[in-house]
Design a protein around this motif. Structure first.
Motif, PDB file in Angstrom:
ATOM      1  N   UNK A  28      62.630  56.697  24.317  1.00  0.00           N
ATOM      2  CA  UNK A  28      61.981  57.348  23.019  1.00  0.00           C
ATOM      3  C   UNK A  28      61.856  56.199  22.508  1.00  0.00           C
ATOM      4  N   UNK A  29      62.003  55.114  22.714  1.00  0.00           N
ATOM      5  CA  UNK A  29      61.896  53.721  21.871  1.00  0.00           C
ATOM      6  C   UNK A  29      60.288  53.310  21.718  1.00  0.00           C
ATOM      7  N   UNK A  30      59.996  52.777  21.227  1.00  0.00           N
ATOM      8  CA  UNK A  30      58.269  52.535  19.951  1.00  0.00           C
ATOM      9  C   UNK A  30      57.998  51.456  20.793  1.00  0.00           C
ATOM     10  N   UNK A  31      57.332  50.982  21.357  1.00  0.00           N
ATOM     11  CA  UNK A  31      56.753  49.293  21.353  1.00  0.00           C
ATOM     12  C   UNK A  31      56.139  49.020  20.450  1.00  0.00           C
ATOM     13  N   UNK A  32      56.224  47.931  19.895  1.00  0.00           N
ATOM     14  CA  UNK A  32      55.996  46.881  18.737  1.00  0.00           C
ATOM     15  C   UNK A  32      56.044  45.651  19.290  1.00  0.00           C
ATOM     16  N   UNK A  33      54.494  45.157  17.847  1.00  0.00           N
ATOM     17  CA  UNK A  33      54.701  43.265  18.106  1.00  0.00           C
ATOM     18  C   UNK A  33      56.250  42.130  18.857  1.00  0.00           C
ATOM     19  N   UNK A  34      55.582  41.655  19.648  1.00  0.00           N
ATOM     20  CA  UNK A  34      56.652  40.341  20.253  1.00  0.00           C
ATOM     21  C   UNK A  34      56.954  41.640  21.521  1.00  0.00           C
ATOM     22  N   UNK A  35      57.545  42.063  22.076  1.00  0.00           N
ATOM     23  CA  UNK A  35      57.953  42.748  23.280  1.00  0.00           C
ATOM     24  C   UNK A  35      56.675  42.627  24.449  1.00  0.00           C
ATOM     25  N   UNK A  36      57.547  42.658  25.070  1.00  0.00           N
ATOM     26  CA  UNK A  36      57.000  42.675  26.535  1.00  0.00           C
ATOM     27  C   UNK A  36      57.310  43.616  27.532  1.00  0.00           C
ATOM     28  N   UNK A  37      55.270  44.002  27.831  1.00  0.00           N
ATOM     29  CA  UNK A  37      56.213  45.277  29.169  1.00  0.00           C
ATOM     30  C   UNK A  37      56.097  44.339  29.841  1.00  0.00           C
TER      31      UNK A  37
END
Length: 146
Positions: A28-37
């Motif tokens: 359920x982690x929500x991706x946000x600015x700064x994350x790397x996929x």
């Protein structure tokens, strides 16, 4: 059927597959600015790699340009990429998406700790985890944590 077996069966049948590699507690982690996929498209190295999420909540993805990912789970990102690539560019793509770096959840640690500063949540994190990252409490420094 196991996820790996499902992926293998789908590959043999030519079915499109979107998968994510993420621990159950991070689903359920929500991706946000700064994350790397990390995105892997089977058999397509030019479409695979690490993609940082920019300040606008998008990742710059080959062929598709700015992909809106802010607030989405890796499952949702994977499904979106699968739909667009299958619709416009590839037949039956097999896509895996996972979080490579968690940098969108900053936590300021102030007060009587060894190294006050800004720390980032790396998935599920407790107050004790963050205090540990900050070098722990100073002797006699505080009796309460908020």
């Amino acid at each position: 059927m196991s996820p790996l077996l499902s992926l293998f069966v789908a590959a043999l049948s030519g079915t499109s597959v979107a998968a994510t590699q993420v621990a159950p507690e991070l689903r359920n982690y929500r991706v946000g600015p700064g994350d790397v996929l990390q995105v892997r498209v089977y058999g397509e190295p030019e479409l695979s790699g690490a993609f940082p999420v920019n300040d606008m909540g998008e990742l710059n993805y080959p062929l598709l340009g700015g992909v809106p990912v802010h607030g989405q789970t890796t499952d949702e990102v994977s499904a979106w990429l699968l739909a667009r690539l299958d619709e416009e560019y590839l037949q039956g793509p097999q896509i895996t998406v996972w979080l490579d770096a968690y940098n969108s959840q900053p936590v300021p640690v102030l007060g009587a700790v060894s190294a006050p500063g800004l720390y980032y949540l790396k998935g599920p994190t407790t107050v004790l985890d963050v205090l540990g990252q900050a070098g722990g409490m100073l002797a006699g420094g505080a009796s309460e944590v908020r």
